[in-house]
Structures are given as structure tokens and as C-alpha cells.
Design a protein around this motif. Sequence first.
Motif, PDB file in Angstrom:
ATOM      1  N   PHE A  53       0.837  -1.201   0.000  1.00 48.80           N
ATOM      2  CA  PHE A  53       0.000   0.000   0.000  1.00 48.80           C
ATOM      3  C   PHE A  53       0.871   1.250   0.000  1.00 48.80           C
ATOM      4  CE2 PHE A  53      -2.144   3.345   2.447  1.00 48.80           C
ATOM      5  CZ  PHE A  53      -3.309   3.501   1.706  1.00 48.80           C
ATOM      6  N   VAL A  54       1.893   1.265   0.811  1.00 44.74           N
ATOM      7  CA  VAL A  54       2.763   2.443   0.924  1.00 44.74           C
ATOM      8  C   VAL A  54       3.534   2.672  -0.363  1.00 44.74           C
ATOM      9  CG1 VAL A  54       4.738   3.407   2.162  1.00 44.74           C
ATOM     10  CG2 VAL A  54       2.935   2.209   3.423  1.00 44.74           C
ATOM     11  N   ALA A  55       3.977   1.592  -1.028  1.00 49.66           N
ATOM     12  CA  ALA A  55       4.801   1.720  -2.229  1.00 49.66           C
ATOM     13  C   ALA A  55       3.984   1.824  -3.510  1.00 49.66           C
ATOM     14  CB  ALA A  55       5.740   0.521  -2.327  1.00 49.66           C
ATOM     15  N   HIS A  56       2.660   1.888  -3.406  1.00 53.97           N
ATOM     16  CA  HIS A  56       1.824   1.993  -4.602  1.00 53.97           C
ATOM     17  C   HIS A  56       2.056   3.345  -5.281  1.00 53.97           C
ATOM     18  CE1 HIS A  56      -1.856   2.176  -7.074  1.00 53.97           C
ATOM     19  NE2 HIS A  56      -1.792   0.862  -7.044  1.00 53.97           N
ATOM     20  N   PRO A  57       2.015   3.378  -6.635  1.00 53.64           N
ATOM     21  CA  PRO A  57       2.239   4.655  -7.349  1.00 53.64           C
ATOM     22  C   PRO A  57       1.311   5.780  -6.907  1.00 53.64           C
ATOM     23  CG  PRO A  57       2.335   2.830  -8.893  1.00 53.64           C
ATOM     24  CD  PRO A  57       1.931   2.247  -7.577  1.00 53.64           C
ATOM     25  N   TYR A  58       0.036   5.468  -6.593  1.00 55.40           N
ATOM     26  CA  TYR A  58      -0.891   6.504  -6.141  1.00 55.40           C
ATOM     27  C   TYR A  58      -0.442   7.100  -4.805  1.00 55.40           C
ATOM     28  CZ  TYR A  58      -4.234   5.013  -9.744  1.00 55.40           C
ATOM     29  OH  TYR A  58      -4.845   4.724 -10.936  1.00 55.40           O
ATOM     30  N   SER A  59       0.064   6.245  -3.934  1.00 55.12           N
ATOM     31  CA  SER A  59       0.565   6.740  -2.645  1.00 55.12           C
ATOM     32  C   SER A  59       1.759   7.669  -2.857  1.00 55.12           C
ATOM     33  CB  SER A  59       0.967   5.567  -1.746  1.00 55.12           C
ATOM     34  OG  SER A  59      -0.108   4.690  -1.532  1.00 55.12           O
ATOM     35  N   LEU A  60       2.633   7.298  -3.773  1.00 52.16           N
ATOM     36  CA  LEU A  60       3.814   8.121  -4.031  1.00 52.16           C
ATOM     37  C   LEU A  60       3.439   9.451  -4.665  1.00 52.16           C
ATOM     38  CD1 LEU A  60       6.285   5.383  -5.343  1.00 52.16           C
ATOM     39  CD2 LEU A  60       5.985   6.238  -3.012  1.00 52.16           C
ATOM     40  N   LEU A  61       2.396   9.452  -5.494  1.00 48.08           N
ATOM     41  CA  LEU A  61       1.962  10.713  -6.108  1.00 48.08           C
ATOM     42  C   LEU A  61       1.482  11.707  -5.060  1.00 48.08           C
ATOM     43  CD1 LEU A  61       0.034   9.476  -9.292  1.00 48.08           C
ATOM     44  CD2 LEU A  61       2.179  10.758  -9.229  1.00 48.08           C
ATOM     45  N   VAL A  62       0.662  11.237  -4.129  1.00 48.42           N
ATOM     46  CA  VAL A  62       0.185  12.121  -3.063  1.00 48.42           C
ATOM     47  C   VAL A  62       1.333  12.537  -2.167  1.00 48.42           C
ATOM     48  CG1 VAL A  62      -1.362  12.273  -1.081  1.00 48.42           C
ATOM     49  CG2 VAL A  62      -2.114  11.119  -3.143  1.00 48.42           C
ATOM     50  N   LEU A  63       2.234  11.618  -1.899  1.00 47.83           N
ATOM     51  CA  LEU A  63       3.389  11.942  -1.063  1.00 47.83           C
ATOM     52  C   LEU A  63       4.244  13.026  -1.712  1.00 47.83           C
ATOM     53  CD1 LEU A  63       5.187  11.165   1.423  1.00 47.83           C
ATOM     54  CD2 LEU A  63       6.386   9.626  -0.133  1.00 47.83           C
ATOM     55  N   ASN A  64       4.519  12.898  -3.009  1.00 49.70           N
ATOM     56  CA  ASN A  64       5.342  13.898  -3.688  1.00 49.70           C
ATOM     57  C   ASN A  64       4.671  15.264  -3.724  1.00 49.70           C
ATOM     58  OD1 ASN A  64       7.409  12.092  -4.199  1.00 49.70           O
ATOM     59  ND2 ASN A  64       6.622  11.505  -6.209  1.00 49.70           N
ATOM     60  N   SER A  65       3.348  15.276  -3.847  1.00 46.74           N
ATOM     61  CA  SER A  65       2.647  16.563  -3.837  1.00 46.74           C
ATOM     62  C   SER A  65       2.808  17.272  -2.502  1.00 46.74           C
ATOM     63  CB  SER A  65       1.159  16.351  -4.142  1.00 46.74           C
ATOM     64  OG  SER A  65       0.530  15.631  -3.084  1.00 46.74           O
ATOM     65  N   GLU A  66       2.964  16.503  -1.416  1.00 45.98           N
ATOM     66  CA  GLU A  66       3.179  17.093  -0.104  1.00 45.98           C
ATOM     67  C   GLU A  66       4.648  17.452   0.107  1.00 45.98           C
ATOM     68  OE1 GLU A  66       1.135  18.395   3.332  1.00 45.98           O
ATOM     69  OE2 GLU A  66       0.329  17.319   1.594  1.00 45.98           O
ATOM     70  N   VAL A  67       5.538  16.617  -0.427  1.00 49.50           N
ATOM     71  CA  VAL A  67       6.980  16.856  -0.251  1.00 49.50           C
ATOM     72  C   VAL A  67       7.428  18.096  -1.011  1.00 49.50           C
ATOM     73  CG1 VAL A  67       9.274  15.931  -0.770  1.00 49.50           C
ATOM     74  CG2 VAL A  67       7.536  14.456   0.234  1.00 49.50           C
TER      75      VAL A  67
END
Length: 599
Positions: A173-187
Motif C-alpha cells: 500500500f505504501v509503495a503503490h504509485p498513487y501513494s507516491l503521487l500524493v506523497l510527492n505533492s506534499e513533499v
Amino acid sequence: MLSVRGHTSFTTPLSLAARLQNFQIVKLFLEHGFTIEDPKTMRMSTEFTDVSSEKLHSTVHRLNEYRALASPVFIAASFLQNVRSGPDPVIRACALSKEFREISEQEYEFRKEYLTLCNDCEEFTVSLLKECCTQEEIRCVMEAKSEGKTFSTLETDSLNILEFAALAKTKKFVAHPYSLLVLNSEVYKNASFLEVKGVWKKSVLLLVAALLCPLALVVWFVFEGLFPKHKVTSIFRSPFVRFLIYAGSYQTFLYLLAVTSSTSHFLGGFSFNLYVRIFVIGLLVDLIKDVLQNGRSRFFSYHWNYLASTMVVSFVLGDVIWLIGRVTLPSGSQSLTLEDHAVLRSYTIMLSAESFLSLGILQAFALNFQENASIGPLLNAFIQMLIDAAKFFFYFGFVFLAFAVSFTKLYSQYNAAKEYFAPGTEEKISLELERLDISANVIFWSLFGQVERKGFLIAEAGYETIWWTGLTLFGVFNIVAVLVAVNMLIAILNESYTRISENLDTEWKFTRTKMWLNWIYKKSVLPPPFSILYVLLPVGWIIERLFKAFCPEPILDSLEKLIKRRPKTRTTSRVKRIGEQKRRKVLRQLVLRYLARRS
């Protein structure tokens, strides 16, 4: 429990329907008030209390109940039963995944079954995430209102479900592309222009950050104090910019370590450069501040904090031991010569300090390159292979110790006979195998071919049994250690790399996500060595208390009124959060899509 022809199946109708993934029957039972009891708190029926198979009954019944709780159909139906306040499906699946992983370590008889349930829960969270069609729906899955004990360690609603999944080790779940997209938008919030691709561009960006780190901090302080609404201020508040400044400062620290490691003065000043010591103090203050703000459990949930802590401890111990040795050094040390200076106990203490400092330097360089897309996965694989190798050496250590003790016992009788018949004689066998430390040293270096066969021989007549047994043990050790153990280690590392390489990308994305979440929630804004300024905060608190205690009340009242009249100019650049009720409606749509796709 269900009973068929006198045989108890250790389950209930609701549990059976959940395990068979029958949504309509599960929904029917839930509507009539039935539920699945938590296996941790339930008690077995009295019909099993006096039989010898009670352990089997309770274990199998608990496993069946957990299978039902982990059923995607039961998790979805429980949420749809009460959308407004029912159990969040993502949080529930992540919590169950963590619980199953812990149970698998305790009930090793059903380890495979519990790990399968853990994987099923992870797949369910990923399936819900795949049903998202917009960025807003993805953020609804990643964020929830912080209520209860689930998010007790979090002080913000920003990506709190994602961090909870990371703490629960729901890696898919954490490594899913959708999770990374939201994470990058915050980073990269307010600093999207810094989201560069490519190793060379990132290296140049890091080099610029290292060179301009002091200037960037000055600009940050000026804009933060005078222009809090300015665009430049919002850029500096971005998690990536804070990380970039910290990384640039850390590269400066590594450069100082490389420069000062080649320069050393005999008994002159501290063993390390003053600038390096200032950096170490800044790193120590930063670690203490993180522990106090985040708590020990959350601080040590990130594996790099272990390495950072041991690194700082190594540097601190090195300096402390060096000072102890320097203080206890005799005053007449100026008359020492090259031949006799090393025998001084104080100088030996100072040399041991250099060992701690060398260990600290090694750990300092190991902390680098975690975020790099090329080196990061390899570094993560290297760490996991080291863990597997450590398990092997833990077993090999017992084999090594067994042979060392055997050699010591074998040759100790020869030494005892010499001491009895010829006390004080200087003649000894060449290897001195009657001592445990010498025996361990001999057989260790024999692994590298540094010991010859004739070293086990005894010249005196009558001791042929001893040295023949010694030669036999030495041969057996070489067969066990060189032929079997070394090849076994090679096979273990080969199997480990094959297993790790299959999930290498997922493992690295999981580690990278945890690192960025740490920076999103990180309150420290000053990188080492400037983090030393945090030490002044207690001084400011004491001055404030003294000022309130001795300042006249009219002046205090006027100052409080002045502060209250000042408008709050500090603005937050956080993304507008979605309401909890709206979020649950979105989750309901995702669950319905998931069930429709299954049917």
C-alpha cells in the motif's frame, strides 16, 4: 459453533460466510446484529475445557475467526453497515496486517497461514487504492480525522493513514504509485520547480545546497521574520527545501571528516577538528529534539535513527575517552621516545578513542544516499543481506566457539604437565593452544590459510595422542568451516539477493516514503551545526519567566494587549483538508466499486 454429524468445525455461520466471500449472507447477518468476536478477548466454550485437545480447539478456532476478520467482504460489509461511524476499511486492514505479522512470530505452527492473511489485507488496501479515479479520492484514502488511539502519535491529519500504514509495514500500500503521487505533492509543496529528474541534476542541486547552506538559512530567517506571507517564505517551508538544506549541511560534515581524518597531531589539542565537534554537538541536539517531540516509539520506528544515534555516540565516546587519556597522561611525556611511548596506559586509552572515532566516520558515510533512486535500492538490499549474513554468523559463532574450547581443553593437559614437572620453564609449543583466546585466534586465521599443520605438533614423546587429535580436529574444522560453512554462506547470500531483488523496488519505495514522512512531520528547521541554537530555548523560557515575575503588572498588561492586537501574519500553506463525512462517502463509493468488480 457449527456441528455436522457430531463434528465441531470451530467456526460460526457468519465466519464461514466471510471466509467464503459471500457478501449477501455476511450483510444479512450484520443487519440482524451478529458480529465476529475479537479472537484476543473471546473465551472458548466449556465443552472443551476438560479435554486434552483444548489447545488445538482454541488455536484452530482463533485462526478461523482471524480468517473471517481478514476477509475483504467482511471488512467492506462492516463499513457499509455504518458509513458515518463504522470502522475505516483501510485503517482496519492495515491494523489487521500488523497484528497478523506479530502473531506469526508467536504461533510459528501456523506462521504460513497468518502471513497469508497479512498479505490478503495488504492486497485489499491496494485494491481500494486502485479504484481511485481522481487526486481527491486518493487523498481521501490517505488522510482521516485524528481520533482515538489509532493516530495517537500524530499531531496532524496530513497523510496520517499513509504513515499509519508505514508503521504497520503495509508495504504494498505504501509503495503503490498513487501513494507516491500524493506523497510527492506534499513533499514538493510550493517548490515543485525543484522536482528534478536524473542523478546528475540531483547531484548538482545537492552541491549547490551544500555551498549555499549558510546563505539560505540567513535568507530564510529574514523572510520568515519580516515577510511571512511572501512566496519565498512558503518555498522555505516546503519539506523538500528543509531536507535539501539539511542534506547540504550534512555533505559539508562529510567533507570535514574526509579532510580532518588525514591530519593528526601527537598529543596536541583534541583529536578531531573543532568544526567536526561542533557538527557532532548539533547532530546530538537534533536527535534529542526529535526524541522529545516524536516519542521514542515513533523515533525508533525509522531504522536510520539507530545508525544516526550510534554514530553520534561513537563520536562522543571517542572525544570523552581521548580527554580521559590526555588528562591522565604523565606530565613528563615530553621526554618520551618512539620506542617507549606506546607502553603508557594513558596513551593506550587515547588510541582506543581513535577506534571509536573511526567507527563514527564509517557510520556517518553509511547514512548517505538513502533518497537516491539508483543507490537507494542497492543500499537497502545491502542492509537486508547484512542482516541475513548476521544470522548465519550467529550460528557459525557457536561452531567456532566449540572448536576453540576443544583445542583449549586438548592442549591444557600438556601445559599442566610442564608446569608440574618443570615449573617456570620458558619452552612452550609454538601455538600456545592451552589458552582460549589463543585457540580462538589460531583457528580464526586458519580460515585464511595463515596457520601451518606443523604448529600443532608436540616435540615430547608420549603426546602423540594429543597432537594427532589436534590435527584431526583442525582438519574437521577446515572441512566444516571452509568447505561447508563458506559455501553455505554463499548460498544464503545468493538466495537472499534473489528474494530481495524480487521486491527490491517495493522495499526501497517503502523506505523512501518513511523518510519523506519523517520530513513532512519534522519540526526541526535548523540543520546541524546550527541546531545548537535550540539549546538557547530553555534560556529564553527562563528569561520569560523572570520577566513575568519581576515586571510591573501595568507593563505586562500593555504588552499582552499589544500582542493580541497584532494580526496573525503567519499563514499555513497546507492543502485544504477534506471533511470526514465527505471522505467517508468517497470511501463508500470505492468499496462499492471494489465489490462490483469482484462480482
